[in-house]
Design an enzyme around this catalytic site. Sequence first.
Site, PDB file in Angstrom:
ATOM      1  N   CYS A 144      -2.602  -1.596   8.976  1.00 55.49           N
ATOM      2  CA  CYS A 144      -3.405  -1.217   8.430  1.00 55.49           C
ATOM      3  C   CYS A 144      -4.302  -0.041   8.510  1.00 55.49           C
ATOM      4  CB  CYS A 144      -3.694  -2.201   7.167  1.00 55.49           C
ATOM      5  SG  CYS A 144      -2.840  -3.452   6.421  1.00 55.49           S
ATOM      6  N   THR A 160       0.432  -0.771  -0.070  1.00 49.53           N
ATOM      7  CA  THR A 160      -0.338   0.523  -0.344  1.00 49.53           C
ATOM      8  C   THR A 160       0.774   1.181   0.216  1.00 49.53           C
ATOM      9  OG1 THR A 160      -1.805  -1.409   1.314  1.00 49.53           O
ATOM     10  CG2 THR A 160      -1.502   1.216   1.207  1.00 49.53           C
ATOM     11  N   LYS A 168      -6.838   1.910  -3.204  1.00 48.46           N
ATOM     12  CA  LYS A 168      -6.334   1.293  -1.981  1.00 48.46           C
ATOM     13  C   LYS A 168      -6.752   2.017  -0.696  1.00 48.46           C
ATOM     14  CE  LYS A 168      -4.989  -1.741   1.042  1.00 48.46           C
ATOM     15  NZ  LYS A 168      -5.425  -2.602   1.288  1.00 48.46           N
ATOM     16  N   ILE A 184     -19.886  -1.987  10.424  1.00 49.06           N
ATOM     17  CA  ILE A 184     -20.108  -0.719  11.708  1.00 49.06           C
ATOM     18  C   ILE A 184     -21.092  -1.584  12.881  1.00 49.06           C
ATOM     19  CG2 ILE A 184     -22.231   0.512   9.668  1.00 49.06           C
ATOM     20  CD1 ILE A 184     -24.213  -1.161  10.391  1.00 49.06           C
TER      21      ILE A 184
END
Length: 448
Positions: free
Chosen positions: A266, A121, A210, A256
Amino acid sequence: MRITIFGSGYVGLVTGACLADVGHQVMCVDIDAEKVARLNDGEVPIYEPGLEELISNNKAAGRIEFTTDAAKAVEFGLLQFIAVGTPSDEDGSADLKYVLKVAETIGQHMNDYKIVVDKSTVPVGTASKVERTVAAELEKRGINLEFDVCSNPEFLKEGAAIEDFSRGSRIVVGTDSERVKKAMIECYGPYNRQRDKMMFMGVRSAELTKYAANAMLATKISFINEVANLAERLGADVEEVRHGIGSDPRIGYSFIYPGCGYGGSCFPKDVKALAHTAEEIGHPAEMIKAVERVNARQKNKLFEKLCQAFDGQLAGKTIAVWGLAFKPNTDDMREAPSRALMEALWDAGARVQAFDPEATAECQRIYGERDDLVLTERRDDALEGAHALVICTEWKAFRTIDFNELREKLVEPVLVDGRNLFQPDTVKAAGLAYYGIGRGDSVRPVLA
Ligand SMILES: NC(=O)C1=CN([C@@H]2O[C@H](COP(=O)(O)OP(=O)(O)OC[C@H]3O[C@@H](n4cnc5c(N)ncnc54)[C@H](O)[C@@H]3O)[C@@H](O)[C@H]2O)C=CC1
Ligand SMILES: O=C(O)[C@H]1O[C@H](OP(=O)(O)OP(=O)(O)OC[C@H]2O[C@@H](n3ccc(=O)[nH]c3=O)[C@H](O)[C@@H]2O)[C@H](O)[C@@H](O)[C@@H]1O
């Protein structure tokens, strides 16, 4: 197809094992000699369901190998995947030193056309940096070789990584080269049988996709945590609210779940990195910054609940903690809410007795031996002599509790449910004080 993968961490190993499993020849290369030795001995250094078996099957079939020999690895694959870490730098930006080191290595050793595939990433513009780095190394060697760089971000989740990789919703590839497109279709073709999942786009769009995906998911979590905090003060139960809103297909039920804040390797770093990028280009990302602030506050919630339960008197207390990993089905404790809790408890002079089905060794590695931490081998052993139980991770094994037994075992009848696994009324009926996340006045604790 011959494929080289730099980095044998979560992403590198899962990518390597899955690509080998569909018939490609894969060489995984890592600078960590101990890790490579363990992999060569048949040991998988991380806990990820199904990974050990997948690696061992494909190793036996001669389709995957592990090495520290970078020159051999560069020689091996047409595709050179970069799957190394991009941790947060001190200022919140993504530290690209590992990615650019791999680019350097590729430039130093390549002798024919290569496609560098960035799976790590990385911020928008990194592909250009990788390209310049490879080119600079070729120039140093005084040779002129063709190569391409593309972006192929990974969307897998730990704990479900193999399933996500093999049956993910999309395969994003950022490139404008036909040659790269052809090679990437050959690489991922086996995953496209049911439907074509390949999404080709500009390299900068792929890089931003991403971050946008992770930031969106993190936003959903911070949003529901914010609602939970409101519910708590307004006498509502966020679980009822979650049902109420999730049933609208425009909102949906996924991501949620209120809790004790998002952790892992991440979301925290990617949200920070996106905010940093926005800052750098003079467009402060107000929403993204708020997502991070809400999360930081949420990670303190469990400690606050304990302070509430014990009138701030935590010194000398023993707290049982169930769940150390940042989520179930992994042993990863990077940025785990359990860490924020344990560290706050230690600062307050409390002791921790903790259990996790997989992350005990990782916890030991992080914190070493200390008088105020006992790691137990069985779930209920953590309760012995404990004043309260806090659930930090929603492992399946924590979902059934005999509340009467729990009340008998605890010195004080306090349950802090950081993942809202239980119905407050059921817990209270057994004579325990229940503290959930955002569960309103109806669950005000009734301490004996
Ligand atoms: N962990 C996850 O679930 C996901 C991670 N990502 C991204 O993928 C990237 C990798 O993440 P993880 O696999 O979690 O990292 P990790 O930290 O588990 O593994 C990285 C590996 O790269 C190795 N490495 C470092 N420099 C190297 C070099 N020059 N040559 C060869 N190997 C080298 C390290 O020794 C380590 O084994 C990061 O950018 C991350 O944001 C993306 C999707 C999911
Ligand atoms: O870029 C990455 O590395 C990956 O980050 C996340 O995957 P991961 O961190 O493995 O785990 P998640 O399942 O997303 O959970 C992250 C954190 O959010 C928390 N969470 C998740 C969902 C939810 O509803 N509520 C909630 O608090 C979890 O407890 C956990 O601490 C994304 O889900 C992946 O798509 C992405 O590829």
